[in-house]
Design a protein around this motif. Structure first.
Motif, short mmCIF file in Angstrom:
data_model
loop_
_atom_site.label_atom_id
_atom_site.label_comp_id
_atom_site.label_asym_id
_atom_site.label_seq_id
_atom_site.Cartn_x
_atom_site.Cartn_y
_atom_site.Cartn_z
N LEU A 1 -69.47 35.18 -76.68
CA LEU A 1 -68.35 35.97 -77.18
C LEU A 1 -68.79 36.67 -78.46
CD1 LEU A 1 -65.48 33.31 -76.84
CD2 LEU A 1 -66.31 34.94 -75.12
N VAL A 2 -68.68 37.98 -78.48
CA VAL A 2 -69.11 38.78 -79.63
C VAL A 2 -67.88 39.26 -80.37
CG1 VAL A 2 -70.40 40.81 -80.38
CG2 VAL A 2 -71.18 39.50 -78.38
N GLY A 3 -67.71 38.82 -81.62
CA GLY A 3 -66.52 39.15 -82.39
C GLY A 3 -65.36 38.27 -81.98
N ALA A 4 -65.57 36.95 -82.04
CA ALA A 4 -64.66 35.99 -81.41
C ALA A 4 -63.61 35.40 -82.33
CB ALA A 4 -65.47 34.84 -80.79
N GLY A 5 -63.50 35.87 -83.56
CA GLY A 5 -62.64 35.18 -84.51
C GLY A 5 -61.16 35.48 -84.42
N GLY A 6 -60.75 36.53 -83.72
CA GLY A 6 -59.35 36.90 -83.67
C GLY A 6 -58.56 36.18 -82.60
N GLY A 7 -57.37 36.71 -82.32
CA GLY A 7 -56.49 36.06 -81.35
C GLY A 7 -57.06 36.03 -79.96
N VAL A 8 -57.59 37.15 -79.48
CA VAL A 8 -58.17 37.19 -78.14
C VAL A 8 -59.42 36.33 -78.08
CG1 VAL A 8 -59.31 38.68 -76.44
CG2 VAL A 8 -57.18 39.42 -77.52
N GLY A 9 -60.27 36.43 -79.09
CA GLY A 9 -61.52 35.68 -79.08
C GLY A 9 -61.32 34.18 -79.08
N THR A 10 -60.43 33.69 -79.95
CA THR A 10 -60.22 32.24 -80.01
C THR A 10 -59.59 31.72 -78.73
OG1 THR A 10 -58.16 32.66 -81.25
CG2 THR A 10 -60.12 32.11 -82.53
#
Length: 330
Positions: free
Chosen positions: A159-168
């Motif tokens: 996951l690239v750029g995983a820190g937001g709502g969709v990523g988590t």
């Protein structure tokens, strides 16, 4: 039957021009009346998504062709919602006044909102509406990503750029499916992703994607939308998929030029797929079930009262939110 007193007016956060968070202001407007197949909800919680920020700013500018050239046609912000049914429009079946529900609508940063009944799902007993409100849009997007990439037990996912709502949520759902998850994110999100079950969480500032193993992943999920497509493709095993989810891209066209270029880079062995999620009530219901059972745990960075929703929007607009931001009823 439970009855609710419905006032004539309410507070709603609205905008009359495109721009930064300051253009969204609290207004006193009439409480809407539900139309055919709609219900009126008393809002308990509404979570914010990146889509709210794109619509607020009218960026990329191509969105203005669909949502208003000079100013947004839909003045209120907010899409995810959890709340209580307080009135029914004509021809509504399966819902009753007093039901606790969650779903997706429009202009949900308000005390009351009308929503199509078909877009709502019953809230499981004991599940906090604040938690439930994080799931419809981000959770459906995460599910679509994993289904598109055919992620299951034994898959290895980056996951690239995983820190937001969709990523988590994508990380949590992939782990629940039995996948091995690697993630790049901001430093503040590293421990959060490890807590969700990611095998490795790497600060994107200190770990270049080219330093990660080549041909090592069954799926690469690009939420950041900034890295070279070739670098993403080279991380894939044969038969793997790169899911293109986010990114601003061109100031007018947004991610579309990148998506078109990805089509020319796709090969049978290593393919690109653009992900656009549609919120489906059966998917939302399954996400709610998994959350109530403790299988997944949505990450909420902060909550704000409705009276301070402008600050919530500004916080999300500033970027680098870990998980979700939720606005709750005063």
């Amino acid at each position: 039957m439970t009855t609710h007193t419905i006032p004539q007016t309410m507070t709603a956060w609205r905008q009359h021009a495109y721009g930064p968070a300051a253009v969204v202001q609290a207004e006193t407007i009439p409480v809407p009346t539900p139309g055919r197949k709609e219900v009126l909800l008393k809002v308990a919680a509404a979570s914010l998504n990146s889509g709210d920020i794109h619509l607020m700013r009218g960026e990329p500018r191509v969105v203005r062709l669909f949502f208003g050239l000079r100013r947004p046609r839909t003045r209120g912000r907010g899409m995810d919602v959890a709340g209580t049914v307080v009135a029914l429009g004509a021809d509504v079946t399966g819902l009753a006044v007093g039901d606790l529900v969650v779903g997706a609508g429009d202009e949900t940063l308000a005390e009351f909102v009308t929503v199509k009944a078909e877009r709502l799902t019953a809230l499981p007993a004991g599940l906090d509406p604040v938690v439930a409100a994080t799931l419809p849009i981000a959770g459906n997007t995460a599910t679509t990503i994993l289904d598109t990439c055919r992620v299951g037990a034994g898959s290895t996912v980056l996951l690239v750029g995983a820190g937001g709502g969709v990523g988590t949520l994508t990380a949590a759902l992939a782990v629940a499916r039995g996948a091995e998850v690697w993630a790049t994110c901001g430093a503040r999100a590293e421990q959060t992703l490890r807590d969700l079950g990611a095998l490795r969480a790497l600060d994107y500032r200190t770990h270049d994607i080219a330093s990660l193993p080549a041909a090592a992943f069954d799926a690469v999920v690009d939420i950041a939308g900034e890295l070279p497509l070739e670098a993403l493709r080279d991380r894939l095993r044969d038969g793997g998929t790169v899911a293109l989810v986010g990114g601003d891209g061109h100031p007018f066209w947004g991610p579309f030029p990148r998506i078109i270029r990805s089509l020319f880079l796709s090969r049978r062995a290593r393919r690109f797929r653009s992900v656009t999620a549609v919120t489906k009530t059966p998917v939302t219901a399954e996400l709610l079930r998994m959350t109530a059972a403790g299988v997944i745990r949505p990450v909420i960075e902060r909550t704000y009262p409705l009276s301070d929703a402008g600050a919530a929007i500004a916080h999300v607009d500033a970027g680098h939110t870990v998980g979700k931001v939720v606005v709750v009823a005063d």
